[in-house]
Design an enzyme around this catalytic site. Structure first.
Site, short mmCIF file in Angstrom:
data_model
loop_
_atom_site.label_atom_id
_atom_site.label_comp_id
_atom_site.label_asym_id
_atom_site.label_seq_id
_atom_site.Cartn_x
_atom_site.Cartn_y
_atom_site.Cartn_z
N HIS A 178 -14.26 -3.42 7.35
CA HIS A 178 -13.46 -3.80 6.61
C HIS A 178 -13.60 -4.45 5.73
O HIS A 178 -12.75 -4.67 4.26
CB HIS A 178 -12.14 -3.07 6.63
CG HIS A 178 -11.63 -2.36 7.70
ND1 HIS A 178 -12.25 -0.81 7.43
CD2 HIS A 178 -11.68 -2.19 8.67
CE1 HIS A 178 -11.99 -0.33 8.10
NE2 HIS A 178 -12.09 -0.63 9.04
N GLU A 225 -3.80 6.88 7.37
CA GLU A 225 -4.28 8.21 5.82
C GLU A 225 -5.34 8.23 6.64
O GLU A 225 -5.87 8.30 8.17
CB GLU A 225 -5.22 7.28 4.88
CG GLU A 225 -3.92 6.79 3.70
CD GLU A 225 -4.95 5.63 2.80
OE1 GLU A 225 -4.04 6.09 2.02
OE2 GLU A 225 -6.18 5.06 3.14
N LYS A 230 0.83 -1.60 0.18
CA LYS A 230 0.10 0.12 0.29
C LYS A 230 0.83 1.42 -0.19
O LYS A 230 0.63 2.31 -0.49
CB LYS A 230 -1.27 0.06 1.24
CG LYS A 230 -2.42 -1.02 0.98
CD LYS A 230 -3.41 -0.96 2.35
CE LYS A 230 -4.40 -1.86 2.15
NZ LYS A 230 -4.15 -2.91 2.01
N ARG A 234 -5.63 -9.09 -8.85
CA ARG A 234 -6.27 -10.38 -9.18
C ARG A 234 -7.32 -11.00 -9.64
O ARG A 234 -8.12 -9.19 -9.56
CB ARG A 234 -6.09 -11.26 -8.20
CG ARG A 234 -6.19 -10.21 -6.79
CD ARG A 234 -6.45 -11.46 -4.56
NE ARG A 234 -6.71 -10.76 -3.75
CZ ARG A 234 -8.00 -9.89 -3.71
NH1 ARG A 234 -9.14 -10.17 -4.73
NH2 ARG A 234 -8.00 -9.36 -2.38
#
Length: 666
Positions: free
Chosen positions: A239, A204, A120, A296
């Site tokens: 999440h 973030e 990330k 993927r």
């Protein structure tokens, strides 16, 4: 990209995705090879493939993550390509390189793209360079707790702490205030190291109530790249996606074009190949921000297939073989609406704790507009070693309302008995007015669904208990028909003691033959009474009449254990009518029992420690998640019967706390 022809494909995965890949490969004329662990010897994907190779013990490190064993299986069977599915090795750059070094085609992107997008931190840096909108935050290389805390304070709260290497909600924490920060960083890092082998984190700014919208992209080795519309995955729990749909009820043509072009640019910037998904968070003003790129096939790819009329696995195989993309961007059209829900072996009534056990009954509806991707079958064991996803139910309609109706109905008609599951939870989401109106954001469950009966009704209803007692009664009739024959007796009374979820329930049953036809039962639970008519039984179902309404009830028995789902949730009953009373392991007993099969990862206390009720005594890992087991009383730890790294069975005694006399007296 090699233009070597593909003849035989090894699927380096398990469960529903392995079955799904095998079926498309077979349709295209490819031979297939399955791999399986000790726990999956009798799994559906093993019997579906043309050949199968045993690759090791149940733990993923010794089987589905064992690169050498999988490559050896490919050599043994002559497989010239490997499809990794999703999860496991699907986003492992080292595995992609190992396939290439062995002369085996890896059905996925180049290792360099996997490596970049698997971080990330690095992917966000690359996307910012490619002018893809990104959420403000910290993605620096300095990873000390002090550096993360300092940058978090600069970003402000609320903020997200995220594992750089992973996904699926693992290693991800929402932090609302400074006092929570240090603990959440430590927890996220520990979970990330356990799940992904890397404790690297990013920070973030948290977007409040955004939409989670992702773009399906495809690229070939000839420089072509397209996007296949979007999927709205806003309904999430911890999440992790719960409901997915395409197209999004929030996205208009202009936003779709802007997001699609940004996703294609992201793919081209890393020289992408094959299927991928670029995920975005979108605020209420339709500003979108890069979240991550999954290199993927996605779990939710079927909804894209249904609205485009395309087989994405077939596209993957063609692109891997060196062919150009079958369609240009202008030739791709979106028609109708599709929805998908994920059926999990987890108990929403117990904070969604994953479940293990044997599937006693599995039956799915076969009808127009309904697709079920699954990898399970009756009598299969659901083990603690893998993700609890069992099946995906997908529907298509000419419009969104039709797709929702079909999916809600298909869920009601799906029979999964043997393990507690989230079927009712999914049904109720689909029927919620906020979801029906297309207004659900990532905050939907927390804002609108926390008091839903699927999550808070821990005990079976009076009606469910009455049905359970009636089933036990007729099981007794089948076992001793002479003893319980109707004969000339007009009334008989029985009292059952049924245990469910650790609670005991008394049910009184009186049978009466009031008419020439029909067997009627008066049942009493507490102060409530009801009458049920027994029509007939044909295992695994019976037909009852309740207040003039005839219904079919599915059930399964294992000796004195009854598995029942009458539409109010899945419940497991034990007939303890003739069992001596016992208190060990009850509420407030001080005995800490394993909540399921799993591995001990931490024991943060020792013998002699004073502990408070609610304090974590043992941390158990099962189905890729950590589960803290807490003291149910205050007192002193008198015994610890487990240690980190130990495999334990469900209900195994792990620790004992002696009641604190002063605490009780106060």
């Amino acid at each position: 990209m090699s233009t070597k022809p593909i003849n035989k494909i090894l699927i380096a995965n398990r469960g529903e995705i392995a079955v799904r890949i095998i079926r498309t490969a077979r349709d295209l004329g490819f031979r297939t090879v399955a791999v399986y662990s000790d726990a999956d010897e009798n799994a559906l994907h093993v019997s579906e493939a043309d050949q199968a190779v045993h690759i090791g013990a149940a733990t993923v490190a010794e089987s589905y993550l064992a690169t050498d064993k999988i490559l050896d299986a490919a050599r043994k069977t002559g497989a010239d390509a490997i499809h990794p599915g999703y999860g496991f090795l699907s986003e492992n750059a080292g595995f992609a390189r190992a396939c290439e070094a062995d002369g085996i085609i890896f059905i996925g992107p180049y290792a360099s793209a996997i490596e970049l997008m698997g971080s990330k931190r690095q992917s966000k840096i690359a996307m910012m360079a490619a002018d893809v909108p990104c959420i403000p935050g910290y993605q620096g290389s300095e990873q000390s707790d002090e550096a993360l805390i300092a940058n978090a304070l600069e970003i402000g709260f609320p903020l997200m702490v995220k594992a750089s290497a992973g996904g699926g909600g693992r290693g991800m924490r929402l932090v609302s205030k400074e006092g929570e920060l240090a603990e959440q960083i430590a927890t996220a890092r520990s979970e990330a190291e356990s799940a992904f082998g890397s404790g690297e984190l990013i920070l973030e700014r948290a977007l409040i109530e955004p939409r989670h919208i992702e773009i399906q992209i495809f690229a070939d080795a000839h420089g072509n790249a397209v996007y296949l519309g979007e999927r709205d995955c806003s309904i999430q729990r911890r999440h992790q996606k719960v409901v997915e749909e395409a197209p999004s009820p929030f996205v208009d043509d202009s936003l779709r074009l802007r997001m699609g072009e940004a996703a294609v640019n992201a793919a081209k910037s890393c020289h992408y190949l094959g299927a991928g998904t670029v995920e975005f968070l979108v605020d209420k003003d339709k500003n979108f921000f890069f979240l991550e790129m999954n290199t993927r096939l996605q779990v939710e790819h079927p909804v894209t297939e249904l609205i485009t009329g395309l087989d994405l696995v077939a596209w993957q195989l063609k692109v891997a073989a060196g062919e150009a993309l079958p369609l240009t961007q202008a030739q791709i059209t979106l028609t109708g609406h599709a929805l998908e829900v994920r059926l999990y072996a987890e108990d929403p009534r117990q904070d969604f704790i994953p479940q293990t056990g044997q599937v006693r009954l599995w039956h799915v509806p076969v009808r127009h507009g309904v697709r079920i991707d699954h990898g399970i079958q009756t009598e299969q064991e659901i083990s603690p070693y893998y993700d609890p996803l069992l099946a995906k139910l997908i529907t298509y309609g000419d419009n969104r309302d039709e797709a929702i109706r079909r999916l809600a109905s298909a869920l009601q008609d799906t029979q999964l008995l043997g393990v507690n599951n989230n079927k009712l939870f999914l049904q109720n989401i689909l029927q919620h007015p906020v979801y029906a109106a297309g207004e659900a954001t990532t905050a939907f469950i927390e804002r609108h669904f926390t008091t839903d009966p699927s999550m808070i009704q821990k005990a079976p209803s009076t009606k469910t208990l009455a049905k359970a007692a009636l089933l036990y009664f007729h099981k007794g009739i089948a076992a001793s028909p002479g003893e319980l024959s109707w004969g000339g007796i007009t009334s008989q009374r029985y009292v059952y003691q049924l245990e469910c979820g650790g609670q005991s329930h008394s049910v009184s049953l009186e049978r009466r033959s009031l008419e020439k036809k029909g067997h009627y039962y008066h049942l009493t639970v507490g102060d409530e009474e009801l009458v049920l008519e027994w029509v007939r039984s044909d295992n695994p179902y019976c037909i009852l009449v309740d207040d003039g309404v005839r219904e079919t009830l599915h059930f399964a028995f294992d000796d004195k254990t009854l598995y029942l789902d009458d539409g109010s949730g899945h419940f497991i009953f034990e007939d303890i009518t003739h069992k001596p009373a016992a208190t060990a392991g009850g509420v407030g007993s001080g005995q800490i029992l394993a909540s399921m099969d799993g591995i001990i990862v931490d024991v943060p206390v020792k013998n002699g420690d004073s502990v408070k009720a609610g304090q974590t005594l043992v941390v158990l890992e099962a189905m890729k998640m950590e589960h803290p087991l807490k003291a149910d009383i205050s007192g002193v730890v008198t015994a610890i019967t487990c240690q980190p790294g130990q495999q334990v069975r469900s209900k195994q005694l792990l620790a004992t706390v002696r009641c604190d006399a002063e605490e009780v007296s106060s």
